[in-house]
Design a protein around this motif. Structure first.
Motif, short mmCIF file in Angstrom:
data_model
loop_
_atom_site.label_atom_id
_atom_site.label_comp_id
_atom_site.label_asym_id
_atom_site.label_seq_id
_atom_site.Cartn_x
_atom_site.Cartn_y
_atom_site.Cartn_z
N LYS A 217 0.83 -1.20 0.00
CA LYS A 217 0.00 0.00 0.00
C LYS A 217 0.86 1.26 0.00
N GLU A 220 2.18 1.82 -3.33
CA GLU A 220 1.14 2.36 -4.22
C GLU A 220 0.92 3.84 -3.96
N ASN A 221 0.89 4.23 -2.65
CA ASN A 221 0.71 5.65 -2.31
C ASN A 221 1.87 6.49 -2.85
N SER A 223 3.60 5.78 -5.37
CA SER A 223 3.42 5.84 -6.82
C SER A 223 2.41 6.91 -7.20
N LYS A 224 1.31 7.01 -6.42
CA LYS A 224 0.31 8.05 -6.70
C LYS A 224 0.91 9.43 -6.50
N VAL A 225 1.66 9.60 -5.37
CA VAL A 225 2.29 10.90 -5.13
C VAL A 225 3.26 11.24 -6.26
N SER A 226 3.99 10.25 -6.70
CA SER A 226 4.93 10.48 -7.81
C SER A 226 4.20 10.89 -9.07
N ASP A 227 3.02 10.22 -9.33
CA ASP A 227 2.23 10.61 -10.50
C ASP A 227 1.72 12.03 -10.38
N SER A 228 1.28 12.41 -9.14
CA SER A 228 0.80 13.78 -8.92
C SER A 228 1.91 14.80 -9.13
N THR A 231 2.63 15.54 -12.69
CA THR A 231 1.67 16.38 -13.41
C THR A 231 1.84 17.87 -13.11
#
Length: 315
Positions: A217, A220-221, A223-228, A231
């Protein structure tokens, strides 16, 4: 006829038979006349040796007499093979003499491939030679080097085993046995440790599973922060920051140049003096109001006049 004469005749006969048999075994027949001698030149002879047989259509008709090097400058290193042919079979000078190996267990031989066109070959002629490239020829050509290598390997192996026998004395064997025993004990300890680790893993399997899930988890978090973060337009942010710094620098410049209210306030000494005087007068006014409030706030029912203002004399 005396016994001595008979004995001499028998002895001479035995000697003649012995000489004939010895030469017959070498491939020579001393009772056969008319043998011819030929020569042929090769770059390599592929295991051919002295006394090797010479055949025509599979029939032995002679033998190799000698093999020597060519001493001429243009063909230095070539080999001249001299052989004799005892058969009266005729063939031309265009005949080819091939080196071949009949089987892998025997050496090479010469085979005359007869040609009947042109002049008949006579004793002393130099014939044309070829090497028949075959499996047997290659094996025969490599037998001697291979044998030498095998002999060297056998000698080295014998030396190695002798050294091993010297090293492996009784004390060394006892030390090796002791080392093997210690190694066996170490392996037993390692097995015990592995069993304990397996038991610990089994007992804490649920915790490990939960930890792995939490780690997943967290990953994954991240990874989401990295995606944000990916952007975000950092270029625009940097441009706006540079614009704000430029504005701040412009305001600082204008203040330093005395432009605007803040600039005049910071750079005009008279304004500073006036503000300081006004502050002092305001302070004195507030002090007087505090000391003499009746001067400023007066209530009189009977119409009494207020006390006039008098500046205090500072000591």
């Amino acid at each position: 006829m005396s016994k001595e004469l008979k004995l001499g005749i028998i002895t001479i006969g035995i000697i003649i038979i012995f000489i004939w048999g010895f030469n017959f075994l070498k491939g020579e027949n001393i009772f056969t006349s008319g043998s011819r001698v030929f020569q042929v030149e090769y770059a390599k002879i592929g295991g051919l040796s002295k006394s090797s047989p010479v055949t025509i259509n599979g029939l032995k008709v002679g033998k190799v007499d000698k093999i020597e090097f060519d001493t001429s400058e243009e063909k230095k290193g070539f080999l001249i093979v001299t052989f004799t042919v005892e058969n009266t079979f005729e063939f031309s000078r265009k005949s080819i003499v091939k080196i071949y190996s009949p089987n892998p267990l025997s050496g090479s031989s010469l085979a005359i491939v007869p040609n009947y066109e042109g002049e008949i070959a006579v004793s002393g002629d130099l014939l044309f030679g070829e090497m028949e490239e075959s499996l047997f020829t290659s094996i025969g050509e490599r037998l001697n080097p291979l044998q030498q290598k095998i002999e060297r390997v056998i000698v080295r192996t014998d030396t190695l085993f002798s050294s091993i026998n010297k090293v492996l004395n009784e004390n060394t064997i006892n030390e090796i046995n002791s080392s093997i025993s210690n190694l066996s004990g170490a392996i037993t300890d390692i097995r015990t440790t592995i069993q304990a680790v397996n038991a610990m893993v089994t007992d804490n399997q649920e915790n490990l599973t939960s930890t792995i899930k939490n780690t997943k988890k967290i990953t994954e978090n991240f990874s989401k922060v990295s995606d944000s973060i990916s952007t975000i337009d950092f270029g625009k942010m940097v441009a706006k920051a540079e614009e704000a710094v430029g504005n701040f620098n412009d305001i600082s410049r204008r203040i330093n140049n005395g432009e605007g209210t803040v600039g005049k306030l910071l750079n005009d000494e008279r304004m500073y003096d006036n503000l300081e005087a006004a502050t002092k007068e305001l302070e004195e006014l507030l002090r007087d109001i505090k000391l003499h409030p009746k001067r400023y706030i007066h209530f009189s029912i009977f119409g009494k006049s207020p006390v006039p203002y008098a500046d205090e004399i500072k000591n």
